[in-house]
Scaffold this motif. Structure first.
Motif, PDB file in Angstrom:
ATOM      1  N   LEU A 148       0.830  -1.239  -0.026  1.00  0.00           N
ATOM      2  CA  LEU A 148       0.112   0.036  -0.079  1.00  0.00           C
ATOM      3  C   LEU A 148       0.883   1.209   0.064  1.00  0.00           C
ATOM      4  O   LEU A 148       1.844   1.267   0.885  1.00  0.00           O
ATOM      5  N   LEU A 149       0.820   2.120  -0.936  1.00  0.00           N
ATOM      6  CA  LEU A 149       1.778   3.248  -0.971  1.00  0.00           C
ATOM      7  C   LEU A 149       0.572   4.533  -0.556  1.00  0.00           C
ATOM      8  O   LEU A 149      -0.490   4.651  -1.376  1.00  0.00           O
ATOM      9  N   ALA A 150       1.224   5.289   0.057  1.00  0.00           N
ATOM     10  CA  ALA A 150       0.557   6.855   0.569  1.00  0.00           C
ATOM     11  C   ALA A 150       1.441   7.992  -0.228  1.00  0.00           C
ATOM     12  O   ALA A 150       2.727   7.943   0.002  1.00  0.00           O
ATOM     13  N   ASP A 151       0.704   8.880  -0.501  1.00  0.00           N
ATOM     14  CA  ASP A 151       1.408  10.105  -1.261  1.00  0.00           C
ATOM     15  C   ASP A 151       0.544  11.289  -0.751  1.00  0.00           C
ATOM     16  O   ASP A 151      -0.408  11.024  -0.446  1.00  0.00           O
ATOM     17  N   LYS A 152       1.149  12.514  -0.883  1.00  0.00           N
ATOM     18  CA  LYS A 152       0.562  13.594  -0.417  1.00  0.00           C
ATOM     19  C   LYS A 152       0.512  14.925  -1.253  1.00  0.00           C
ATOM     20  O   LYS A 152       1.733  15.165  -2.012  1.00  0.00           O
ATOM     21  N   LEU A 153      -0.320  15.727  -1.280  1.00  0.00           N
ATOM     22  CA  LEU A 153      -0.399  16.755  -2.256  1.00  0.00           C
ATOM     23  C   LEU A 153      -0.031  18.280  -1.428  1.00  0.00           C
ATOM     24  O   LEU A 153      -0.565  18.335  -0.339  1.00  0.00           O
ATOM     25  N   PRO A 154       1.035  18.821  -1.749  1.00  0.00           N
ATOM     26  CA  PRO A 154       1.617  20.029  -0.887  1.00  0.00           C
ATOM     27  C   PRO A 154       1.032  21.047  -1.200  1.00  0.00           C
ATOM     28  O   PRO A 154       1.431  21.756  -2.383  1.00  0.00           O
TER      29      PRO A 154
ATOM     30  N   LEU B  50      -3.767  15.397   1.418  1.00  0.00           N
ATOM     31  CA  LEU B  50      -3.806  16.971   1.459  1.00  0.00           C
ATOM     32  C   LEU B  50      -2.613  16.769   2.672  1.00  0.00           C
ATOM     33  O   LEU B  50      -2.984  16.603   3.937  1.00  0.00           O
ATOM     34  N   HIS B  51      -1.562  17.405   2.321  1.00  0.00           N
ATOM     35  CA  HIS B  51      -0.392  17.395   3.254  1.00  0.00           C
ATOM     36  C   HIS B  51      -0.315  18.660   4.257  1.00  0.00           C
ATOM     37  O   HIS B  51      -0.524  19.694   3.919  1.00  0.00           O
ATOM     38  N   SER B  52      -0.338  17.940   5.321  1.00  0.00           N
ATOM     39  CA  SER B  52       0.011  19.274   6.361  1.00  0.00           C
ATOM     40  C   SER B  52      -1.054  20.222   6.726  1.00  0.00           C
ATOM     41  O   SER B  52      -0.745  21.514   6.416  1.00  0.00           O
ATOM     42  N   ILE B  53      -2.299  19.744   6.653  1.00  0.00           N
ATOM     43  CA  ILE B  53      -3.364  21.076   6.820  1.00  0.00           C
ATOM     44  C   ILE B  53      -2.990  21.631   8.057  1.00  0.00           C
ATOM     45  O   ILE B  53      -2.950  21.115   9.395  1.00  0.00           O
ATOM     46  N   GLU B  54      -3.190  23.156   8.144  1.00  0.00           N
ATOM     47  CA  GLU B  54      -3.253  23.870   9.094  1.00  0.00           C
ATOM     48  C   GLU B  54      -4.066  25.258   8.933  1.00  0.00           C
ATOM     49  O   GLU B  54      -4.338  25.278   7.623  1.00  0.00           O
ATOM     50  N   LYS B  55      -4.042  26.081   9.640  1.00  0.00           N
ATOM     51  CA  LYS B  55      -5.114  27.267   9.411  1.00  0.00           C
ATOM     52  C   LYS B  55      -4.483  27.906   8.223  1.00  0.00           C
ATOM     53  O   LYS B  55      -5.539  28.342   7.390  1.00  0.00           O
ATOM     54  N   LYS B  56      -3.295  28.137   7.857  1.00  0.00           N
ATOM     55  CA  LYS B  56      -2.734  28.707   6.658  1.00  0.00           C
ATOM     56  C   LYS B  56      -2.752  27.919   5.281  1.00  0.00           C
ATOM     57  O   LYS B  56      -3.184  28.595   4.458  1.00  0.00           O
TER      58      LYS B  56
ATOM     59  N   ARG C 197      -7.282   5.513  -3.924  1.00  0.00           N
ATOM     60  CA  ARG C 197      -8.266   4.505  -3.306  1.00  0.00           C
ATOM     61  C   ARG C 197      -8.878   4.853  -2.085  1.00  0.00           C
ATOM     62  O   ARG C 197     -10.182   4.542  -1.632  1.00  0.00           O
ATOM     63  N   HIS C 198      -7.950   5.573  -1.309  1.00  0.00           N
ATOM     64  CA  HIS C 198      -8.630   6.346   0.217  1.00  0.00           C
ATOM     65  C   HIS C 198      -8.108   7.516   0.144  1.00  0.00           C
ATOM     66  O   HIS C 198      -6.975   7.861  -0.119  1.00  0.00           O
ATOM     67  N   PHE C 199      -8.939   8.666   0.583  1.00  0.00           N
ATOM     68  CA  PHE C 199      -8.621   9.781   0.805  1.00  0.00           C
ATOM     69  C   PHE C 199      -8.703  10.231   2.347  1.00  0.00           C
ATOM     70  O   PHE C 199      -9.529  10.151   2.923  1.00  0.00           O
ATOM     71  N   GLY C 200      -7.551  11.234   2.614  1.00  0.00           N
ATOM     72  CA  GLY C 200      -7.313  11.835   4.053  1.00  0.00           C
ATOM     73  C   GLY C 200      -6.476  12.724   3.885  1.00  0.00           C
ATOM     74  O   GLY C 200      -6.159  13.563   2.965  1.00  0.00           O
ATOM     75  N   PHE C 201      -6.032  13.374   5.149  1.00  0.00           N
ATOM     76  CA  PHE C 201      -5.113  14.449   5.113  1.00  0.00           C
ATOM     77  C   PHE C 201      -4.310  14.355   6.279  1.00  0.00           C
ATOM     78  O   PHE C 201      -4.831  13.730   7.473  1.00  0.00           O
TER      79      PHE C 201
ATOM     80  N   THR D   5     -16.255  18.146   9.766  1.00  0.00           N
ATOM     81  CA  THR D   5     -17.689  18.215   9.707  1.00  0.00           C
ATOM     82  C   THR D   5     -18.070  18.753   8.246  1.00  0.00           C
ATOM     83  O   THR D   5     -19.104  18.124   7.636  1.00  0.00           O
ATOM     84  N   GLU D   6     -17.341  19.568   7.566  1.00  0.00           N
ATOM     85  CA  GLU D   6     -17.474  20.038   6.181  1.00  0.00           C
ATOM     86  C   GLU D   6     -17.209  18.913   5.248  1.00  0.00           C
ATOM     87  O   GLU D   6     -17.684  19.118   4.172  1.00  0.00           O
ATOM     88  N   HIS D   7     -16.381  18.193   5.694  1.00  0.00           N
ATOM     89  CA  HIS D   7     -15.779  17.144   4.557  1.00  0.00           C
ATOM     90  C   HIS D   7     -16.088  15.369   5.162  1.00  0.00           C
ATOM     91  O   HIS D   7     -15.246  14.823   5.448  1.00  0.00           O
ATOM     92  N   PRO D   8     -17.484  15.244   5.186  1.00  0.00           N
ATOM     93  CA  PRO D   8     -17.571  13.747   5.505  1.00  0.00           C
ATOM     94  C   PRO D   8     -16.844  12.625   4.555  1.00  0.00           C
ATOM     95  O   PRO D   8     -17.109  11.469   5.024  1.00  0.00           O
ATOM     96  N   GLU D   9     -16.549  12.992   3.545  1.00  0.00           N
ATOM     97  CA  GLU D   9     -15.833  12.163   2.581  1.00  0.00           C
ATOM     98  C   GLU D   9     -14.317  11.712   3.113  1.00  0.00           C
ATOM     99  O   GLU D   9     -14.007  10.653   2.561  1.00  0.00           O
ATOM    100  N   VAL D  10     -13.928  12.257   4.132  1.00  0.00           N
ATOM    101  CA  VAL D  10     -12.393  12.048   4.648  1.00  0.00           C
ATOM    102  C   VAL D  10     -12.701  10.781   5.305  1.00  0.00           C
ATOM    103  O   VAL D  10     -13.531  10.355   5.927  1.00  0.00           O
ATOM    104  N   GLU D  11     -11.727   9.900   4.856  1.00  0.00           N
ATOM    105  CA  GLU D  11     -11.740   8.688   5.509  1.00  0.00           C
ATOM    106  C   GLU D  11     -10.743   8.257   6.897  1.00  0.00           C
ATOM    107  O   GLU D  11     -10.907   7.616   7.393  1.00  0.00           O
ATOM    108  N   PHE D  12      -9.564   9.129   6.539  1.00  0.00           N
ATOM    109  CA  PHE D  12      -8.675   9.130   7.605  1.00  0.00           C
ATOM    110  C   PHE D  12      -7.758  10.309   7.584  1.00  0.00           C
ATOM    111  O   PHE D  12      -7.779  11.285   6.646  1.00  0.00           O
ATOM    112  N   VAL D  13      -7.370  10.452   8.954  1.00  0.00           N
ATOM    113  CA  VAL D  13      -6.431  11.475   9.114  1.00  0.00           C
ATOM    114  C   VAL D  13      -5.155  11.315   9.842  1.00  0.00           C
ATOM    115  O   VAL D  13      -5.178  10.163  10.555  1.00  0.00           O
TER     116      VAL D  13
END
Ligand code: SF4
Ligand code: SF4
Length: 378
Positions: free
Chosen positions: A78-84, A115-121, A145-149, A163-171
């Motif tokens: 299984l491979l995970a990658d991230k959008l910066p 989605l990589h490293s979500i924070e307020k900015k 296959r699976h989406f998170g941040f 709450t805004e994104h119930p499609e998120v599967e993992f954090v």
């Protein structure tokens, strides 16, 4: 997919952000050693690999191709990658970076995409470029296959996003026993928000960038005197692994030896005993009494520094001095970080670029002044 399905994944992940390198050059990954580490990891039945666009200045994704994708059947791992967010300057960049990641890794699709490293900015940037809907399109096309941040901010914002994104599967959360009650990292509170929303949790920095693998003498003594059979790193990994709703505990391993030690702990996982929990509490008390800097050595601050200061290396030396006293080992760490034109703490011109990049929200300029007082007077 429900959290129960994600729970079927073997719970120990190989983080590919601190791979072994040649001549201290983070862009020159020691591929033969990484191949051996991958083989040892897969041999013990683990399957989850976590890379990202900026790791090793793009070379981590390329190492994935050489050490994993070209050598193993694609369905066997299984491979995970991230959008910066910080690399997104226009709409087309979202797809262009994703396509580049598929090309660099040769993976064909990503089992997990974050989605990589979500924070307020960065949250508004992901919103601005429609990354949430775009990720669902990539899912429909079979490229994700699976989406998170991954996440580095407070529990209130996390609650809002989930709450805004119930499609998120993992954090993916920074979580370890030292940061459990940390008011900036908010590990416990963020973990509880994930549980409330029923999303799976991946753990990053379970050993806090190596800090919990090399305890100061007083804390190590507490572990030695306890009835735990784990070493310091193993105890930290087991703390994270023992929490409900965990998908994968990621460890950014840098050598065959670290891989072997961690595999021994995680392949034969035993929940923490009550007395081990008490030992962790005591170690935490000792650690929090030391004035260390909460740098996880992610290196996000390094590339843009106009004085080429390798900030995490200087902080490593300072943390060593705080925990063990200012000895020759700490002085030589510091000196080694100044070779090849890299600046010292005193060379900082306070431009602040590093602080914009730091997911730990560290006051780097102020901290460098203190580091300079300790090391630049030598
Ligand atoms: S504030 Fe100092 S350390 Fe940070 S990027 Fe600027 S010069 Fe480098
Ligand atoms: S100072 Fe911040 S950005 Fe730089 S390596 Fe440490 S945690 Fe990462």
């Amino acid at each position: 997919m429900q959290i129960t399905d994600l729970n079927t994944i073997p719970h120990f992940g190989f983080g590919l952000m601190r791979l072994p390198v040649i001549d201290g050059d983070t862009e020159k990954i020691d591929i033969p050693q990484v191949c051996r580490m991958v083989d040892a990891y897969m041999d013990r039945g683990f399957t989850y690999f976590d890379t990202a666009y900026p790791y090793h200045q793009g070379q981590s994704e390329r190492a994935v191709k050489k050490a994993l994708v070209d050598r193993y059947d694609r369905e066997s791992f299984l491979l995970a990658d991230k959008l910066p967010a910080w690399s997104l300057k226009k709409q087309e960049d979202v797809q262009a970076i994703f396509d580049e990641q598929l090309e660099r890794t040769g993976a064909g699709y990503f089992d997990f995409y974050l989605l990589h490293s979500i924070e307020k900015k960065w949250y508004p940037v992901y919103n601005q470029y429609g990354c949430w809907d775009w990720a669902q399109r990539m899912k429909a096309e079979g490229k994700i296959r699976h989406f998170g941040f991954s996440y580095h901010d407070d529990a209130e914002l996390l609650d809002q996003i989930l709450t805004e994104h119930p499609e998120v599967e993992f954090v993916q959360l920074q979580l370890n026993y030292l940061d459990w009650e940390n008011p900036v990292v908010q590990a416990r509170r963020n973990y509880e928000v994930c549980r409330k929303h029923g999303v799976a949790v991946n753990v990053m920095e379970p050993v806090k960038g190596g800090t919990l693998a090399n305890l100061p003498p007083e804390a190590q003594q507490l572990l030695d005197d306890s009835d735990s059979e784990s070493n310091a790193a193993g105890l930290a990994l087991r703390f994270a692994r023992d929490l409900d709703g965990m998908m994968v505990i990621l460890s950014g391993m840098s050598s065959d030896e670290q891989m072997k030690e961690n595999l021994d702990e995680m392949a034969d996982f035993k929940p923490l005993s009550d007395s081990e929990r008490r030992t962790i509490d005591e170690i935490t008390r000792v650690m929090l009494s030391k004035p260390t800097i909460g740098c996880t050595a992610c290196r996000y601050c390094v590339d843009d520094c106009p004085k080429k200061i390798i900030i995490p290396e200087l902080f490593r030396a300072a943390n060593g001095a705080a925990m063990y006293g200012l000895g020759s080992r700490e002085k030589s760490y510091y000196k080694a970080a100044l070779t090849d034109g890299h600046g010292a703490a005193k060379d900082c011109i306070k431009c602040g670029r590093c602080e914009t990049a730091c997911p730990q929200h560290l006051p780097i300029r102020e901290l460098l002044e203190k580091v300079s007082e300790t090391f630049d007077q030598e």
